[in-house]
Design a protein around this motif. Structure first.
Motif, mmCIF file in Angstrom:
data_model
loop_
_atom_site.group_PDB
_atom_site.id
_atom_site.type_symbol
_atom_site.label_atom_id
_atom_site.label_comp_id
_atom_site.label_asym_id
_atom_site.label_seq_id
_atom_site.Cartn_x
_atom_site.Cartn_y
_atom_site.Cartn_z
ATOM 1 N N ARG A 99 0.830 -1.210 0.000
ATOM 2 C CA ARG A 99 0.000 0.000 0.000
ATOM 3 C C ARG A 99 0.864 1.260 0.000
ATOM 4 N NH1 ARG A 99 -3.133 -2.881 3.677
ATOM 5 N NH2 ARG A 99 -2.182 -1.776 5.424
ATOM 6 N N ALA A 100 1.940 1.238 0.759
ATOM 7 C CA ALA A 100 2.828 2.405 0.798
ATOM 8 C C ALA A 100 3.471 2.626 -0.569
ATOM 9 C CB ALA A 100 3.897 2.220 1.873
ATOM 10 N N ARG A 106 1.295 6.583 -6.711
ATOM 11 C CA ARG A 106 0.195 7.491 -7.027
ATOM 12 C C ARG A 106 0.634 8.941 -6.862
ATOM 13 N NH1 ARG A 106 -3.285 10.466 -4.498
ATOM 14 N NH2 ARG A 106 -2.612 9.808 -2.438
ATOM 15 N N ILE A 107 1.333 9.225 -5.774
ATOM 16 C CA ILE A 107 1.806 10.592 -5.543
ATOM 17 C C ILE A 107 2.786 10.995 -6.637
ATOM 18 C CG2 ILE A 107 3.211 11.994 -3.989
ATOM 19 C CD1 ILE A 107 1.882 10.502 -1.669
ATOM 20 N N ALA A 108 3.678 10.056 -7.023
ATOM 21 C CA ALA A 108 4.644 10.358 -8.093
ATOM 22 C C ALA A 108 3.901 10.645 -9.403
ATOM 23 C CB ALA A 108 5.626 9.206 -8.265
ATOM 24 N N GLU A 110 0.795 11.762 -9.699
ATOM 25 C CA GLU A 110 0.140 13.070 -9.582
ATOM 26 C C GLU A 110 1.145 14.201 -9.783
ATOM 27 O OE1 GLU A 110 -2.096 13.573 -6.022
ATOM 28 O OE2 GLU A 110 -3.427 11.873 -6.437
ATOM 29 N N LEU A 111 2.321 14.050 -9.186
ATOM 30 C CA LEU A 111 3.350 15.101 -9.348
ATOM 31 C C LEU A 111 3.795 15.217 -10.795
ATOM 32 C CD1 LEU A 111 5.513 14.582 -6.146
ATOM 33 C CD2 LEU A 111 3.912 16.442 -6.634
ATOM 34 N N SER A 112 3.978 14.067 -11.473
ATOM 35 C CA SER A 112 4.410 14.124 -12.877
ATOM 36 C C SER A 112 3.288 14.709 -13.744
ATOM 37 C CB SER A 112 4.832 12.744 -13.376
ATOM 38 O OG SER A 112 3.719 11.876 -13.406
ATOM 39 N N ASP A 113 2.022 14.348 -13.464
ATOM 40 C CA ASP A 113 0.898 14.932 -14.205
ATOM 41 C C ASP A 113 0.833 16.439 -13.976
ATOM 42 O OD1 ASP A 113 0.258 12.434 -15.108
ATOM 43 O OD2 ASP A 113 -1.481 12.155 -13.758
ATOM 44 N N GLU A 114 1.020 16.832 -12.725
ATOM 45 C CA GLU A 114 0.994 18.258 -12.411
ATOM 46 C C GLU A 114 2.147 18.980 -13.116
ATOM 47 O OE1 GLU A 114 1.407 21.071 -8.489
ATOM 48 O OE2 GLU A 114 0.471 19.078 -8.246
ATOM 49 N N ALA A 115 3.313 18.343 -13.146
ATOM 50 C CA ALA A 115 4.458 18.944 -13.836
ATOM 51 C C ALA A 115 4.180 19.045 -15.334
ATOM 52 C CB ALA A 115 5.719 18.122 -13.574
ATOM 53 N N ALA A 116 3.518 18.017 -15.900
ATOM 54 C CA ALA A 116 3.194 18.050 -17.331
ATOM 55 C C ALA A 116 2.181 19.150 -17.608
ATOM 56 C CB ALA A 116 2.654 16.687 -17.771
ATOM 57 N N ARG A 117 1.149 19.280 -16.730
ATOM 58 C CA ARG A 117 0.169 20.356 -16.915
ATOM 59 C C ARG A 117 0.848 21.728 -16.823
ATOM 60 N NH1 ARG A 117 -2.962 17.045 -13.586
ATOM 61 N NH2 ARG A 117 -2.529 18.382 -11.774
#
Length: 142
Positions: A99-100, A106-108, A110-117
């Motif tokens: 789970r960890a 998942r966090i990675a 989200e961060l990569s998606d946010e960086a791409a956006r």
């Protein structure tokens, strides 16, 4: 019908004396300690006591064996419970690790998606800034 007649004191005293005499006669008639019947009874009693002692010793032995067997079974049961508990703890630890790892992934993501956006937004902003110096299409600035 019979008439009940109470005994007077003399009759009661005579009856008590007769009972005492009978008791004394029975006591005097008691065989001596070296009489064969007495010796046979004593021997029989001794054998009974020896048999009882043997049975009691056997009961104690069986009880000790039963207690030892129950203790061994209890120890085996506790060992099995400890093994199962350790397996469950290991499984729970593995699930927590998975789970960890999934959460970190998942966090990675989200961060990569946010960086791409952000990169897309920055590219749009740069493209808009680059267009500011130029005239829009269909517009001539003379």
């Amino acid at each position: 019908m019979a008439i009940y007649r109470e005994k007077d004191i003399f009759e009661r005293r005579n009856a008590a004396n007769e009972a005492k005499k009978a008791l004394l006669a029975r006591f005097k008639a008691k065989p001596a300690a070296d009489d064969p019947k007495v010796l046979a009874r004593q021997e029989e009693r001794r054998k009974i006591l020896e048999a009882r002692a043997i049975r009691d010793a056997e009961k104690q032995k069986l009880k000790q064996e039963r207690l030892a067997r129950e203790a061994a079974e209890k120890a085996a049961r506790e060992a099995e419970e400890a093994r199962l508990r350790a397996e469950a703890e290991a499984k729970a630890a593995e699930e927590a690790r998975i789970r960890a790892a999934e959460e970190a992934e998942r966090i990675a993501n989200e961060l990569s998606d946010e960086a791409a956006r952000k990169a897309k937004r920055d590219a749009r902003y740069a493209a808009r800034k680059a267009r500011v110096g130029r005239a829009p299409p269909g517009f001539s600035a003379r």
